[in-house]
Scaffold this motif. Structure first.
Motif, mmCIF file in Angstrom:
data_model
loop_
_atom_site.group_PDB
_atom_site.id
_atom_site.type_symbol
_atom_site.label_atom_id
_atom_site.label_comp_id
_atom_site.label_asym_id
_atom_site.label_seq_id
_atom_site.Cartn_x
_atom_site.Cartn_y
_atom_site.Cartn_z
ATOM 1 N N THR A 156 30.139 -17.112 53.370
ATOM 2 C CA THR A 156 31.011 -16.217 54.116
ATOM 3 C C THR A 156 30.150 -15.040 54.575
ATOM 4 O OG1 THR A 156 33.154 -15.092 54.089
ATOM 5 C CG2 THR A 156 31.797 -14.824 52.133
ATOM 6 N N VAL A 157 30.770 -14.134 55.349
ATOM 7 C CA VAL A 157 30.023 -12.969 55.831
ATOM 8 C C VAL A 157 30.300 -11.786 54.902
ATOM 9 C CG1 VAL A 157 29.742 -11.349 57.759
ATOM 10 C CG2 VAL A 157 30.022 -13.785 58.203
ATOM 11 N N GLY A 158 29.236 -11.099 54.461
ATOM 12 C CA GLY A 158 29.356 -9.972 53.544
ATOM 13 C C GLY A 158 29.728 -8.685 54.266
ATOM 14 N N GLY A 159 29.598 -7.545 53.555
ATOM 15 C CA GLY A 159 30.008 -6.261 54.126
ATOM 16 C C GLY A 159 28.927 -5.202 53.998
ATOM 17 N N ALA A 160 29.347 -3.951 54.226
ATOM 18 C CA ALA A 160 28.399 -2.836 54.311
ATOM 19 C C ALA A 160 27.725 -2.522 52.975
ATOM 20 C CB ALA A 160 29.119 -1.600 54.828
ATOM 21 N N GLU A 161 28.489 -2.601 51.880
ATOM 22 C CA GLU A 161 27.947 -2.331 50.533
ATOM 23 C C GLU A 161 28.082 -3.592 49.704
ATOM 24 O OE1 GLU A 161 26.583 0.538 49.794
ATOM 25 O OE2 GLU A 161 27.172 1.506 51.675
ATOM 26 N N ARG A 162 27.362 -3.600 48.573
ATOM 27 C CA ARG A 162 27.418 -4.772 47.690
ATOM 28 C C ARG A 162 28.869 -5.124 47.326
ATOM 29 N NH1 ARG A 162 27.932 -6.028 42.540
ATOM 30 N NH2 ARG A 162 26.625 -7.603 41.534
ATOM 31 N N ALA A 163 29.670 -4.103 46.966
ATOM 32 C CA ALA A 163 31.059 -4.368 46.560
ATOM 33 C C ALA A 163 31.866 -4.993 47.703
ATOM 34 C CB ALA A 163 31.729 -3.070 46.091
ATOM 35 N N ASP A 164 31.575 -4.595 48.947
ATOM 36 C CA ASP A 164 32.271 -5.193 50.099
ATOM 37 C C ASP A 164 31.891 -6.668 50.239
ATOM 38 O OD1 ASP A 164 33.412 -2.661 51.009
ATOM 39 O OD2 ASP A 164 31.364 -2.148 51.603
ATOM 40 N N SER A 165 30.628 -6.967 49.977
ATOM 41 C CA SER A 165 30.173 -8.362 50.069
ATOM 42 C C SER A 165 30.834 -9.211 48.981
ATOM 43 C CB SER A 165 28.647 -8.440 49.929
ATOM 44 O OG SER A 165 28.034 -7.757 50.994
ATOM 45 N N VAL A 166 30.942 -8.650 47.770
ATOM 46 C CA VAL A 166 31.589 -9.377 46.674
ATOM 47 C C VAL A 166 33.054 -9.635 47.017
ATOM 48 C CG1 VAL A 166 32.297 -9.252 44.247
ATOM 49 C CG2 VAL A 166 29.979 -8.530 44.915
ATOM 50 N N LEU A 167 33.717 -8.615 47.528
ATOM 51 C CA LEU A 167 35.128 -8.753 47.881
ATOM 52 C C LEU A 167 35.307 -9.794 48.997
ATOM 53 C CD1 LEU A 167 37.865 -7.718 47.049
ATOM 54 C CD2 LEU A 167 37.628 -5.838 48.673
ATOM 55 N N ALA A 168 34.406 -9.800 49.957
ATOM 56 C CA ALA A 168 34.473 -10.823 51.029
ATOM 57 C C ALA A 168 34.344 -12.211 50.416
ATOM 58 C CB ALA A 168 33.362 -10.573 52.047
ATOM 59 N N LYS A 197 39.664 1.219 47.761
ATOM 60 C CA LYS A 197 40.709 1.974 48.459
ATOM 61 C C LYS A 197 40.709 3.433 47.996
ATOM 62 C CE LYS A 197 45.496 1.137 49.103
ATOM 63 N NZ LYS A 197 46.540 0.198 48.699
ATOM 64 N N ALA A 198 40.421 3.632 46.697
ATOM 65 C CA ALA A 198 40.416 4.991 46.135
ATOM 66 C C ALA A 198 39.097 5.720 46.441
ATOM 67 C CB ALA A 198 40.628 4.912 44.625
ATOM 68 N N GLY A 199 38.191 5.049 47.158
ATOM 69 C CA GLY A 199 36.935 5.688 47.535
ATOM 70 C C GLY A 199 35.915 5.776 46.411
ATOM 71 N N GLN A 200 36.105 4.977 45.343
ATOM 72 C CA GLN A 200 35.146 4.962 44.240
ATOM 73 C C GLN A 200 33.837 4.303 44.670
ATOM 74 O OE1 GLN A 200 35.454 5.986 40.796
ATOM 75 N NE2 GLN A 200 37.044 7.170 41.796
ATOM 76 N N VAL A 201 32.724 4.823 44.175
ATOM 77 C CA VAL A 201 31.444 4.140 44.400
ATOM 78 C C VAL A 201 31.315 3.087 43.301
ATOM 79 C CG1 VAL A 201 28.936 4.399 44.522
ATOM 80 C CG2 VAL A 201 30.424 6.213 45.406
ATOM 81 N N ILE A 202 31.270 1.836 43.718
ATOM 82 C CA ILE A 202 31.271 0.727 42.764
ATOM 83 C C ILE A 202 29.916 0.017 42.822
ATOM 84 C CG2 ILE A 202 32.344 -1.532 42.304
ATOM 85 C CD1 ILE A 202 34.134 0.798 41.560
ATOM 86 N N THR A 203 29.150 0.089 41.725
ATOM 87 C CA THR A 203 27.823 -0.532 41.758
ATOM 88 C C THR A 203 27.777 -1.873 41.043
ATOM 89 O OG1 THR A 203 27.219 0.842 39.875
ATOM 90 C CG2 THR A 203 26.528 1.615 42.053
ATOM 91 N N ASP A 204 28.779 -2.159 40.229
ATOM 92 C CA ASP A 204 28.909 -3.521 39.694
ATOM 93 C C ASP A 204 30.385 -3.831 39.472
ATOM 94 O OD1 ASP A 204 29.476 -2.169 37.315
ATOM 95 O OD2 ASP A 204 28.024 -3.266 36.109
ATOM 96 N N GLU A 205 30.673 -5.085 39.160
ATOM 97 C CA GLU A 205 32.073 -5.518 39.050
ATOM 98 C C GLU A 205 32.741 -4.860 37.854
ATOM 99 O OE1 GLU A 205 29.408 -7.683 39.883
ATOM 100 O OE2 GLU A 205 30.241 -7.028 41.793
ATOM 101 N N SER A 206 31.995 -4.768 36.743
ATOM 102 C CA SER A 206 32.541 -4.167 35.538
ATOM 103 C C SER A 206 33.097 -2.776 35.837
ATOM 104 C CB SER A 206 31.454 -4.081 34.460
ATOM 105 O OG SER A 206 31.957 -3.456 33.317
ATOM 106 N N ASN A 207 32.370 -2.045 36.653
ATOM 107 C CA ASN A 207 32.751 -0.709 37.076
ATOM 108 C C ASN A 207 34.178 -0.676 37.651
ATOM 109 O OD1 ASN A 207 30.885 1.628 39.231
ATOM 110 N ND2 ASN A 207 32.307 1.974 37.572
ATOM 111 N N ALA A 208 34.500 -1.665 38.463
ATOM 112 C CA ALA A 208 35.838 -1.737 39.070
ATOM 113 C C ALA A 208 36.891 -2.011 37.999
ATOM 114 C CB ALA A 208 35.867 -2.823 40.140
ATOM 115 N N LEU A 209 36.567 -2.898 37.051
ATOM 116 C CA LEU A 209 37.507 -3.218 35.963
ATOM 117 C C LEU A 209 37.698 -2.008 35.050
ATOM 118 C CD1 LEU A 209 38.822 -6.105 35.410
ATOM 119 C CD2 LEU A 209 36.954 -6.137 37.039
ATOM 120 N N GLU A 210 36.612 -1.288 34.766
ATOM 121 C CA GLU A 210 36.699 -0.076 33.928
ATOM 122 C C GLU A 210 37.613 0.941 34.616
ATOM 123 O OE1 GLU A 210 32.547 1.129 33.688
ATOM 124 O OE2 GLU A 210 32.083 -0.977 33.327
#
Ligand code: C5P
Length: 230
Positions: free
Chosen positions: A76-88, A182-195
């Motif tokens: 698939t096509v990724g995004g601007a930041e790593r987290a955007d690519s993961v979400l894609a 959506k909340a504008g958090q800087v997310i550098t890994d997946e765990s970060n989003a879960l935390e």
């Protein structure tokens, strides 16, 4: 029913820190591109049904990789930041992944991953409601700094270095990443989003040779680790 396992590989980075004309996932390592090594390591794990690779929109190198035509690989096509690519990558799995299935996110730039480490991660977390990550205990004493001044010393028994793969339930990870972005958090890994969503992901000790190619000097080191195994 046992949940299925999928992998998302963010491979849409430009690799600015390497200072090379070629993005780091396409640099040659022991005779083949870094990304080809990474995908071979993941495909060696039978439990993984499909690997979804998130590529840059202008990627002109992918189709030359032998892995591009592998039946278990999707793109698939990724995004601007790593987290955007993961979400894609997660959105691209929507048609095939169930909410409770496992998704392992693994950096394209970590070609020295041991399939045995993936199998151990799966074994530790298979019955967990949330998931967790491969990580390493800190061997160095860690300093909290401001500019070039030391403010204090961290208790190194409580600090681990996060590696990948990071393994989470499909729906939980997708929702957590969406909310955090959506909340504008800087997310550098997946765990970060879960935390950020209030969960406490688990850690499983990984291997020190699972390095991320970040700087030019990492390439000979990765070559050394790969050579040790073959
Ligand atoms: O730059 P960094 O080392 O954090 O990149 C980690 C991984 O994330 C790499 O595999 C890179 O290709 C990927 N990435 C991505 N999309 C971006 C930025 C990085 O898929 N926009």
């Amino acid at each position: 029913m046992r949940p299925n396992c999928y992998v998302v590989v963010p491979a849409a980075g430009s690799g600015k820190r390497m200072g090379a004309a070629v993005p780091k996932q396409y640099l040659t390592l022991a005779g083949k591109p870094v990304l080809q090594h990474t995908l071979e390591r993941l495909l060696a794990v039978e439990e993984i049904r499909h690997v979804m690779v998130a590529l840059a929109a202008d990627d002109g190198r992918w189709l030359q990789l032998p892995a591009a035509s592998h039946p278990r690989i999707l793109t698939t096509v990724g995004g601007a930041e790593r987290a955007d690519s993961v979400l894609a990558g997660l959105h691209a799995l929507e048609e095939i992944a169930q909410d409770q299935d496992w998704v392992l996110v693994h950096d394209a730039a970590r070609p020295c991953l041991k399939p045995d480490d993936v199998i151990r991660l799966l074994g530790h977390l298979m019955d967990d409601p949330v998931g967790g990550i491969l990580a390493l205990p800190s061997v160095d004493t860690l300093k909290q700094v401001e500019g070039d001044a030391i403010l204090g010393t961290l208790d190194r028994t409580t600090v681990w270095r996060a590696l990948t793969p990071q393994m989470f339930r499909y729906r939980l990870l997708r929702d957590a990443l969406e909310q955090a972005l959506k909340a504008g958090q800087v997310i550098t890994d997946e765990s970060n989003a879960l935390e950020y969503a209030g969960y406490r992901p688990r850690i499983v000790e990984g291997s020190p040779d699972n390095i991320k190619i970040t700087r030019p000097e990492d390439l000979p080191l990765a070559e050394f680790y790969l050579g040790q195994r073959s």
